[in-house]
Design an enzyme around this catalytic site. Sequence first.
Site, short mmCIF file in Angstrom:
data_model
loop_
_atom_site.label_atom_id
_atom_site.label_comp_id
_atom_site.label_asym_id
_atom_site.label_seq_id
_atom_site.Cartn_x
_atom_site.Cartn_y
_atom_site.Cartn_z
N CYS A 116 31.36 33.31 35.06
CA CYS A 116 31.85 32.77 36.33
C CYS A 116 30.66 32.66 37.28
O CYS A 116 29.55 33.09 36.96
CB CYS A 116 32.95 33.66 36.92
SG CYS A 116 33.91 32.86 38.24
N CYS A 118 31.18 33.27 40.92
CA CYS A 118 31.50 33.83 42.24
C CYS A 118 30.58 34.98 42.64
O CYS A 118 30.32 35.18 43.83
CB CYS A 118 32.96 34.25 42.32
SG CYS A 118 33.43 35.54 41.14
N CYS A 126 34.12 30.22 43.02
CA CYS A 126 33.84 30.22 41.59
C CYS A 126 33.24 28.91 41.09
O CYS A 126 33.19 28.67 39.89
CB CYS A 126 35.13 30.52 40.81
SG CYS A 126 35.86 32.12 41.24
N LYS A 195 45.33 33.32 35.07
CA LYS A 195 44.75 34.17 36.11
C LYS A 195 45.35 33.76 37.45
O LYS A 195 45.18 32.63 37.91
CB LYS A 195 43.23 34.00 36.13
CG LYS A 195 42.52 34.84 37.19
CD LYS A 195 41.02 34.63 37.10
CE LYS A 195 40.27 35.39 38.18
NZ LYS A 195 38.81 35.17 38.10
N ARG A 205 36.19 42.64 44.43
CA ARG A 205 35.34 41.80 45.27
C ARG A 205 34.38 42.64 46.09
O ARG A 205 33.25 42.21 46.39
CB ARG A 205 36.21 40.90 46.14
CG ARG A 205 36.96 39.86 45.31
CD ARG A 205 37.96 39.06 46.09
NE ARG A 205 38.66 38.12 45.21
CZ ARG A 205 39.67 37.35 45.59
NH1 ARG A 205 40.11 37.39 46.84
NH2 ARG A 205 40.24 36.53 44.72
N ARG A 217 41.07 31.34 47.03
CA ARG A 217 40.96 30.73 45.71
C ARG A 217 42.28 30.18 45.20
O ARG A 217 42.44 29.91 44.02
CB ARG A 217 40.39 31.76 44.72
CG ARG A 217 38.97 32.18 45.07
CD ARG A 217 38.43 33.23 44.14
NE ARG A 217 37.08 33.61 44.55
CZ ARG A 217 36.54 34.79 44.37
NH1 ARG A 217 37.25 35.75 43.78
NH2 ARG A 217 35.31 35.06 44.78
N GLU A 234 48.76 26.40 31.13
CA GLU A 234 47.38 26.86 31.15
C GLU A 234 46.96 27.42 29.79
O GLU A 234 45.87 27.13 29.29
CB GLU A 234 47.20 27.92 32.24
CG GLU A 234 47.23 27.40 33.66
CD GLU A 234 45.93 26.72 34.05
OE1 GLU A 234 45.02 26.61 33.20
OE2 GLU A 234 45.83 26.29 35.21
N LYS A 249 45.82 37.94 33.66
CA LYS A 249 45.23 38.73 34.74
C LYS A 249 45.95 38.42 36.04
O LYS A 249 46.08 37.24 36.38
CB LYS A 249 43.74 38.38 34.86
CG LYS A 249 43.00 39.15 35.95
CD LYS A 249 41.55 38.70 36.04
CE LYS A 249 40.84 39.46 37.15
NZ LYS A 249 39.45 38.99 37.33
N SER A 275 41.24 45.71 39.41
CA SER A 275 40.75 46.74 40.32
C SER A 275 41.84 47.29 41.23
O SER A 275 41.87 48.50 41.50
CB SER A 275 39.61 46.16 41.16
OG SER A 275 40.06 45.03 41.91
N TYR A 314 39.27 49.87 33.95
CA TYR A 314 38.26 50.79 34.47
C TYR A 314 38.56 52.23 34.06
O TYR A 314 37.71 53.10 34.22
CB TYR A 314 38.20 50.67 36.00
CG TYR A 314 37.92 49.25 36.44
CD1 TYR A 314 36.63 48.75 36.47
CD2 TYR A 314 38.97 48.38 36.77
CE1 TYR A 314 36.37 47.44 36.84
CE2 TYR A 314 38.73 47.08 37.14
CZ TYR A 314 37.43 46.60 37.17
OH TYR A 314 37.18 45.29 37.52
#
Length: 326
Positions: A116, A118, A126, A195, A205, A217, A234, A249, A275, A314
Amino acid sequence: MERPRRLRSPLLRPLVAEVELSPKHLVLPLFVKEGGEREEVPSMPGVFRHPLSELPRVGEEALRAGLGGVILFGVLPEEAKDPLGHGAYAEEGVVQRAIRLLKRELPELLVMADTCLCEYTDHGHCGVVREGPLGFYVDNDATLELLAKTALSQAQAGADVVAPSAMMDGQVRAIREALDRGGYAHVPILSYAVKYASAFYGPFREAAGSAPQFGDRAGYQMDPRAGLWDALREAALDDLEGADMLMVKPALPYLDVLRALKERFFKPFFAYQVSGEYAMLKAAALKGWLDERRAVLESFYALRRAGAQGILTYYALEAARWLREG
């Protein structure tokens, strides 16, 4: 009387269980910067921006834990960013250097690269930003060339998988063609096919320094209010364009989408526990409001049950330890 509880005794439960979860199903996202000391992300306790020099240690930890792999995100200082995100596809870009380092030191570690712009653009979007009659917009077709260059540079550095996440129409085809022409037909694409323009991305971010400097976005990421038709469209497009694996996502808010796609496409599916999902669980655990281990593993079982072959999280290292402990 029917008694389902007869199958829930301590000895029978493992035998009749259908959902498997092991460290190999988990992929660890890593934020990589050039140098300095590692920095904890304030909104993501336990998650760090790692300098390049520290990556082999973290990669070795991932290998010892039996994780499925790692995925790399670059972190640049503001002064190193520009409107076209040159750092994303530079031969000596931070992610390209990170890939080469990890594959040299730990060739058996699966290394994915997020593809990407971004994190590398000074505007935080992006793709290529243009001015139009109604204000700014992201030029989809101009962005495709840069995404293809980024993916090719990551493959040349040794990435095992490239993972386009920009949500540009036609990005998978552009990347597949660039990889094939460049002699990297063997490198698979994990597409962030579905996404959403989600409220759960805020801590990422902050970690990557990739928040849009203006606008949002929603013009290229999917509407959470859209029906299943949007996700199917998609995923179908990325499938036809050559994606080898598909991803949803965020993860838990879209279990219904993940399940529906898994039933319709014959490719591995991944889910990204993003996140914001991590931050909510971690914050509640630090407050003592829930049992962190049980809550996290329960969320993973839900994703596996819905059809996720792999989970980007994570929590990967912590969860691997919990799974080993039994």
